[in-house]
Scaffold this motif. Structure first.
Motif, PDB file in Angstrom:
ATOM      1  N   THR A 109       1.138   1.055  -4.308  1.00 36.50           N
ATOM      2  CA  THR A 109       2.519   1.311  -3.885  1.00 36.50           C
ATOM      3  C   THR A 109       3.343   0.032  -3.883  1.00 36.50           C
ATOM      4  O   THR A 109       4.475   0.002  -4.385  1.00 36.50           O
ATOM      5  CB  THR A 109       2.532   1.934  -2.483  1.00 36.50           C
ATOM      6  OG1 THR A 109       1.781   3.150  -2.510  1.00 36.50           O
ATOM      7  CG2 THR A 109       3.945   2.228  -2.022  1.00 36.50           C
ATOM      8  N   SER A 133       6.368  13.777  -9.451  1.00 36.03           N
ATOM      9  CA  SER A 133       5.284  13.534  -8.499  1.00 36.03           C
ATOM     10  C   SER A 133       4.478  14.804  -8.334  1.00 36.03           C
ATOM     11  O   SER A 133       4.935  15.908  -8.659  1.00 36.03           O
ATOM     12  CB  SER A 133       5.829  13.067  -7.147  1.00 36.03           C
ATOM     13  OG  SER A 133       6.638  14.067  -6.562  1.00 36.03           O
ATOM     14  N   THR A 174       0.517  12.066  -2.167  1.00 32.81           N
ATOM     15  CA  THR A 174       1.469  12.255  -3.259  1.00 32.81           C
ATOM     16  C   THR A 174       1.248  11.181  -4.306  1.00 32.81           C
ATOM     17  O   THR A 174       1.233   9.987  -3.993  1.00 32.81           O
ATOM     18  CB  THR A 174       2.915  12.198  -2.757  1.00 32.81           C
ATOM     19  OG1 THR A 174       3.105  13.220  -1.783  1.00 32.81           O
ATOM     20  CG2 THR A 174       3.898  12.400  -3.903  1.00 32.81           C
ATOM     21  N   TYR A 214       2.756   9.561  -7.741  1.00 31.07           N
ATOM     22  CA  TYR A 214       4.005   9.437  -8.476  1.00 31.07           C
ATOM     23  C   TYR A 214       3.711   9.037  -9.917  1.00 31.07           C
ATOM     24  O   TYR A 214       2.826   8.207 -10.178  1.00 31.07           O
ATOM     25  CB  TYR A 214       4.900   8.394  -7.817  1.00 31.07           C
ATOM     26  CG  TYR A 214       5.260   8.732  -6.390  1.00 31.07           C
ATOM     27  CD1 TYR A 214       6.284   9.626  -6.104  1.00 31.07           C
ATOM     28  CD2 TYR A 214       4.542   8.174  -5.325  1.00 31.07           C
ATOM     29  CE1 TYR A 214       6.608   9.953  -4.792  1.00 31.07           C
ATOM     30  CE2 TYR A 214       4.852   8.497  -4.016  1.00 31.07           C
ATOM     31  CZ  TYR A 214       5.878   9.393  -3.754  1.00 31.07           C
ATOM     32  OH  TYR A 214       6.188   9.720  -2.464  1.00 31.07           O
ATOM     33  N   THR A 227       0.002   5.996  -5.966  1.00 24.78           N
ATOM     34  CA  THR A 227      -0.192   6.978  -4.912  1.00 24.78           C
ATOM     35  C   THR A 227       0.453   6.497  -3.625  1.00 24.78           C
ATOM     36  O   THR A 227       0.350   5.318  -3.266  1.00 24.78           O
ATOM     37  CB  THR A 227      -1.696   7.243  -4.691  1.00 24.78           C
ATOM     38  OG1 THR A 227      -2.233   7.779  -5.897  1.00 24.78           O
ATOM     39  CG2 THR A 227      -1.927   8.228  -3.566  1.00 24.78           C
ATOM     40  N   ASP A 228       1.096   7.411  -2.944  1.00 24.58           N
ATOM     41  CA  ASP A 228       1.858   7.090  -1.734  1.00 24.58           C
ATOM     42  C   ASP A 228       1.012   6.299  -0.734  1.00 24.58           C
ATOM     43  O   ASP A 228      -0.059   6.751  -0.324  1.00 24.58           O
ATOM     44  CB  ASP A 228       2.340   8.394  -1.090  1.00 24.58           C
ATOM     45  CG  ASP A 228       3.372   8.143  -0.009  1.00 24.58           C
ATOM     46  OD1 ASP A 228       4.033   7.101  -0.061  1.00 24.58           O
ATOM     47  OD2 ASP A 228       3.516   9.008   0.875  1.00 24.58           O
TER      48      ASP A 228
END
Length: 434
Positions: free
Chosen positions: A200, A213, A224, A226, A248-249
């Protein structure tokens, strides 16, 4: 736009000892151009004939023998979608794109609801960078990502080849790279990863905005992922353009010693080049896939008596080759190089066949505690003439069969390859280890 899917936790692969687990990322999914939500194996079964059962031969990795029978079945019954689909996948394993496209396209017309065939046909186009043809076959999030690629994916500026030194070979090989003209950062090499994956923080520092996403469930936790496109990725003297990426979040990627990296480089990037992961010489070597580079490498291999082994690309990103455990084999093994502190992952049945002793008294929880593996040491394992002794490994559930669609001897991974240089030739479909 967000799209939701469920992922089988086994698709996350074996626990990376805190590395990918802390990242909240999949080993081989949730990365570049992931085909999330697709079925993992054949959706139909063909009955055996007097020729023998081609499904059993395929499952055992006898691809040529299975292919001959599927071809005869298809000749006798042109409407046999299963035979067409399996024959197309056998061609796709060896990057025979024209035949694979013809047969998989035929199978899709015969069985339009077969998601496995649909996924494989999409991958046939993705491997050739024919993204506009792949997009209609993909889930919406991936289709949006492909549609956003403006120009040739993985277009390269620079010389004919580049050598990128390792920062370190353990716990996994690490190199420096720069995204979108930013400062150089540390990236991990992992053939079990799909392509370019960022954390991230690295995505934010690169100024990336997600194109789409998807919500992914990993070990009971929904995260989540992206999807986007990197304008430039600099590796050594190469500058790559239009590289699909995912992050990924909230993810970080940290080794057990606390070292934090910016992301991973995986097979979808590697198959755009004649790629050498030189563990022995501590460098990543990327050569353009030109006839001149192919000839030069093959001449070099011949001078050192380095013999090619068969190479298959299974699923959408897993390299495979014949391997042996002790005297058992050769059988098809997968090469997911990103398992820490390990050289082999195999099943209990294969460990028994190969005479590998297992330490059943010391279970190791993996995949967030959803599965258990056990320590083991392979006295001898080999690919061609490349032999390693007393290789640490694990025995237990192995996730790769669900991604490849056929039985595997196991996964040959990091510690096995450390004495060698490993070259992936995705043009001739040869693997060189030595």
């Amino acid at each position: 736009m967000t799209h939701t899917t469920k992922n089988d936790p086994v698709r996350a692969g074996l626990d990376r000892r805190g590395f990918l687990r802390r990242a909240g990322l999949l080993a081989g999914a949730g990365t570049v151009l992931p085909l999330l939500g697709a079925a993992a194996g054949p959706t139909a079964s063909a009955a055996g004939t007097a020729d023998g059962d081609p499904d059993q031969l395929f499952q055992a990795g006898e691809f040529a023998a299975a292919g001959r029978i599927y071809a005869r079945q298809l000749h006798r019954d042109p409407g046999n979608a299963h035979a067409a689909g399996q024959l197309g996948y056998i061609d796709l394993l060896s990057n025979r794109f024209t035949r694979a496209e013809h047969l998989l396209g035929r199978a899709q017309r015969l069985a339009p609801d077969d998601m496995t065939v649909r996924r494989r046909l999409a991958d046939c186009f993705v491997r050739q960078d024919l993204l506009a043809r792949a997009a209609p076959l993909l889930p919406a999030a991936q289709a949006e990502q492909l549609a956003s690629v403006d120009g040739t994916p993985y277009a390269v500026d620079g010389p004919q080849a580049t050598r990128v030194p390792f920062l370190d070979v353990d716990p996994l090989p690490q190199v420096r790279g720069a995204v979108n003209g930013g400062a150089p950062a540390t990236f991990v090499l992992d053939t079990g990863a799909m392509g370019l994956t960022l954390t991230t923080d690295a995505a934010q520092e690169a100024g990336l905005a997600p194109v789409s996403s998807t919500a992914v469930t990993i070990n009971g936790r929904t995260v989540t992922t992206y999807l986007g496109v990197v304008r430039t990725l600099r590796l050594g003297e190469f500058e790559l353009h239009n590289v699909p990426v995912s992050w990924t979040d909230g993810s970080i990627m940290a080794f057990p010693d606390g070292t934090v990296t910016a992301g991973t480089l995986g097979t979808a990037l590697f198959y755009h080049f004649l790629t050498t992961i030189d563990y022995r010489g501590r460098a990543l070597v990327l050569r353009r896939k030109t006839p001149a580079q192919q000839r030069a490498f093959r001449a070099e291999a011949a001078r050192t008596a380095l013999r090619p082994q068969p190479l298959w690309l299974a699923g959408d990103h897993l390299p495979c080759t014949p391997g042996m455990l002790g005297g058992y084999g050769p059988r098809v093994a997968v090469i997911d190089s990103g398992t820490l502190d390990c050289g082999l992952n195999t099943s209990a049945a294969n460990a028994e066949r190969a005479g590998i002793p297992v330490d059943w008294d010391h279970p190791i929880p993996v995949n967030g505690g959803t599965a258990t593996v056990y320590p083991a040491t392979a006295a001898r394992m080999s690919i061609g003439a490349a032999v390693a002794h007393d290789v640490p490994g694990t025995v237990g559930p192995t996730p790769w069969e669900g991604l490849t669609g056929f039985d595997l001897l196991g996964n040959f991974t990091h510690d096995f390859f450390k004495p060698f240089a490993v070259t992936f030739d995705y043009t001739a479909m040869h693997l060189f280890v030595g």
